[in-house]
Design a protein around this motif. Structure first.
Motif, short mmCIF file in Angstrom:
data_model
loop_
_atom_site.label_atom_id
_atom_site.label_comp_id
_atom_site.label_asym_id
_atom_site.label_seq_id
_atom_site.Cartn_x
_atom_site.Cartn_y
_atom_site.Cartn_z
N ASP A 98 4.16 -0.43 -2.09
CA ASP A 98 5.49 -0.24 -2.65
C ASP A 98 5.97 -1.53 -3.32
OD1 ASP A 98 7.73 1.64 -2.90
OD2 ASP A 98 8.81 0.05 -1.88
N ALA A 116 12.96 13.13 4.22
CA ALA A 116 12.08 11.97 3.98
C ALA A 116 10.71 12.41 3.50
CB ALA A 116 11.97 11.14 5.26
N GLU A 117 10.25 13.58 3.97
CA GLU A 117 8.92 14.07 3.56
C GLU A 117 8.89 14.32 2.04
OE1 GLU A 117 10.89 15.60 5.87
OE2 GLU A 117 9.96 14.48 7.53
N ILE A 159 10.73 12.74 -0.20
CA ILE A 159 10.73 11.43 -0.87
C ILE A 159 9.32 10.84 -0.81
CG2 ILE A 159 11.62 9.06 -0.71
CD1 ILE A 159 13.69 10.99 -1.80
N GLU A 160 8.68 11.01 0.32
CA GLU A 160 7.31 10.49 0.48
C GLU A 160 6.38 11.17 -0.53
OE1 GLU A 160 6.12 10.72 4.55
OE2 GLU A 160 4.41 9.38 4.24
N ALA A 209 7.12 9.93 -4.00
CA ALA A 209 6.71 8.53 -4.18
C ALA A 209 5.22 8.43 -4.47
CB ALA A 209 7.08 7.72 -2.94
N LEU A 214 11.23 4.72 0.32
CA LEU A 214 11.22 5.49 1.56
C LEU A 214 11.76 4.68 2.74
CD1 LEU A 214 10.23 8.22 2.66
CD2 LEU A 214 8.05 7.12 3.20
N GLU A 215 11.45 3.39 2.76
CA GLU A 215 11.87 2.57 3.89
C GLU A 215 13.39 2.52 4.00
OE1 GLU A 215 10.38 -1.42 3.85
OE2 GLU A 215 11.07 -1.80 5.91
N THR A 242 14.56 5.98 5.34
CA THR A 242 14.30 6.29 6.75
C THR A 242 15.08 5.36 7.68
OG1 THR A 242 12.27 4.99 6.60
CG2 THR A 242 12.06 7.36 6.39
#
Lengths: 364, 364
Positions: free
Chosen positions: A5, A90-91, A93-94, A97, A106-107, A110
């Motif tokens: 990232d 979040a899934e 976004i993951e 990404a 993501l960090e 979350t």
């Protein structure tokens, strides 16, 4: 080990490029308008067919935030992706990404989606928060109340906003009962802070680590909803600088790219406590549209597009007031009282933010 | 006899209403964004498939300005109709005006579409212009030149902008020859004004007759295209007031509703001459976006929607510079020099306005 990232630095997105925005509310709407001013297009992704931001761009997708096929198409259209609210799964976004740069990453999401994780993160940075305890059972709630030894607030760890998922409790029994009304959702019990006033700091971090913070407004809430942001508020110059430094510490720890907001309690002894982090543009920063050369919305677009950050300096004092629910019926009067913004929402439901008005005064 | 246009006062258009905009260039784009801020929707009608304003609204029609079926559909969608440029066929405006309110109206358009009609109108109001003669033959051109007795400018009566349809002539023969290069189009021959500088006044008139004028900027042109507007410029306070009064006289004579611009020559002896009237928002008013509480774009929307006019007062000094043609390649540098606006045009052709930058300074 390479942190992918961090390594994935984006070449600046050229005019004509497409910014993807997850969420089509007023924040997405104002982000979209700021991007347009810079010659960038926006594609808005929203999980309902009607959305304020759909009115300001022809590129729009209405689908569930977990619809992988639509998310994939969205990523294909966009050069960079951002979000207007932190409750995107979040899934998703993951997944995105893996296809296109997502800013902030993501960090940041979350760490801030869960109140317990967020507060621990803030504590580890050496910043102060209200005292808090993890609550995963009615028994936990009782014990936590006993430890705090006074009025407290039970908050669900996830998905709370504008006072939703919060209950003020004055006894261990009440804490246990409140936990049950939240149907067993993981919570925290937070000690009540006898603050002097509330404030926030809205700041941006660029891809190259550049940092720019706006002057922190004082914020007043009514029924857990922001009513008014005033800048300058009661914060001293030293407190303002401290608040900006806190935001910088948080942004750097998250390797953040974009605009974030840190909500603060200012205690009577002058101490600043972190209440919440919002990994996005923030209601308490709307005054920057009129009072600063570069608004929080343009700043966020600049940051995530890899452009140089704009000037956050304030050329005027400002008071921003939200227009909530049926207050919007007085739009004609409001149109005479300052810079009016209406969000294009169809129904003025109680507690719904329908618009805002910013009044400027010469800088003191 | 009832003047229907004057009698047809519009109830204020409620938030959520639709403003129709004929023309999808940068003026339409900035009008659309201003309307959105107020919670109004816009439908943009443009005669090409790609248009800057199409990027900021999902309601868009691409069709000829004379396509009656499309114009009818457009009128059906809209609550009020306006235009971003004065070269819309008057017959189309007349047709639309039979279906929905058009602001400003047909009279403003027809009086300003033709230079000869416009200059006579201005003269009849007792306002000064450059000396001019009607030219409908090569012989007319010679005679007019003899009367003016010095360098002059031949201008087609209709469809000119940014120096198109203009030729500077230094002899009667040259005047006759220039007339022929315009293929016999009706022209005027205008005496050359040895002005000290150029200026303009951008002003608004509401449905109820309320009037609001912005401070007049000084304008610099290069190759007949606006390069820079500076406010305050070299105009004295008295000249500024005179310019505003001239705009008011013109607006009232046209029973105007909306924003109009009056381009002026300021002669060395201090006299103000009307050069041109633009029945629309104007390039020399772009600085109002950052320097005023209510920009010229919002002001126009307010006026045509029957809303109260906004405050035209300037809270800062400003310099607006156009970004023309290939200058847009330096967008990254420009993004650091002030408030950047890019119009979303695909190709930077020579002379094409691609964007602008406004720099603010504390008010002097």
């Amino acid at each position: 080990m390479i942190n992918l990232d961090k390594a994935a630095h984006l070449a600046p997105i050229r005019p004509g490029g497409v910014i993807g925005i997850l969420g089509g509310g007023q924040l997405g709407r104002m982000l979209s308008m700021a991007a347009a001013r810079l010659g960038l297009k926006t594609c808005v992704y929203n999980d309902e067919n009607h959305a304020p931001a759909f009115q300001v761009t022809p590129l729009q997708l209405a689908a569930s935030y977990t619809d992988r096929a639509m998310l994939q198409g969205f990523a294909q259209i966009c050069d960079v992706i951002t979000f207007e609210f932190e409750n995107i799964p979040a899934e998703s976004i993951e997944y995105l990404a893996g296809l296109k740069p997502v800013r902030p990453g993501l960090e940041a999401l979350t760490k801030t989606q869960d109140r317990f994780t967020e507060k621990n993160f803030v504590k580890e940075l050496g910043l102060a928060t209200a005292p808090f305890f993890d609550v995963t059972s009615a028994e936990d709630a009782r014990k936590a109340f006993a430890q705090l030894g006074g009025p407290a607030i039970l908050k669900t760890r996830r998905l709370g906003y504008d006072g939703k998922g919060q209950a003020k409790v004055a006894s261990a029994d009440a804490a246990a009962k409140a936990f049950e009304t939240f149907k067993g959702a993981p919570c925290i019990l937070e000690g009540f802070v006898d603050f002097s006033f509330e404030a926030s700091v809205v700041a941006a971090r660029g891809q190259n680590g550049a940092f720019a913070a706006y002057d922190p407004p004082e914020n007043e809430h009514e029924n857990h909803i922001l009513r008014r942001s005033t800048v300058p508020g009661r914060m001293s110059k030293a407190q303002s600088e401290e608040a900006k430094a806190m935001a910088r510490k948080i942004a750097e720890a998250l390797d953040y790219v974009g605009v974030l907001a840190v909500e603060l309690f200012v205690r009577k002894d002058g101490a600043l406590l972190v209440n919440e982090i919002a990994p996005r543009v923030h209601n308490s920063g709307h005054w920057t549209i009129e009072a600063c050369a570069c608004s929080q919305f343009e700043q966020h677009i600049r940051a995530i597009a890899g452009w140089p950050l704009g000037d956050p300096n304030r050329h005027a004092d400002a008071v921003m007031e939200n227009i909530i629910g049926a207050e919007v019926d007085a739009w004609e009067t409001r149109a005479q009282s300052g810079a009016l913004h209406l969000y294009g929402k169809r129904q003025p439901r109680p507690g719904r933010k329908m618009g805002h008005v910013t009044r400027l005064k010469s800088k003191t």
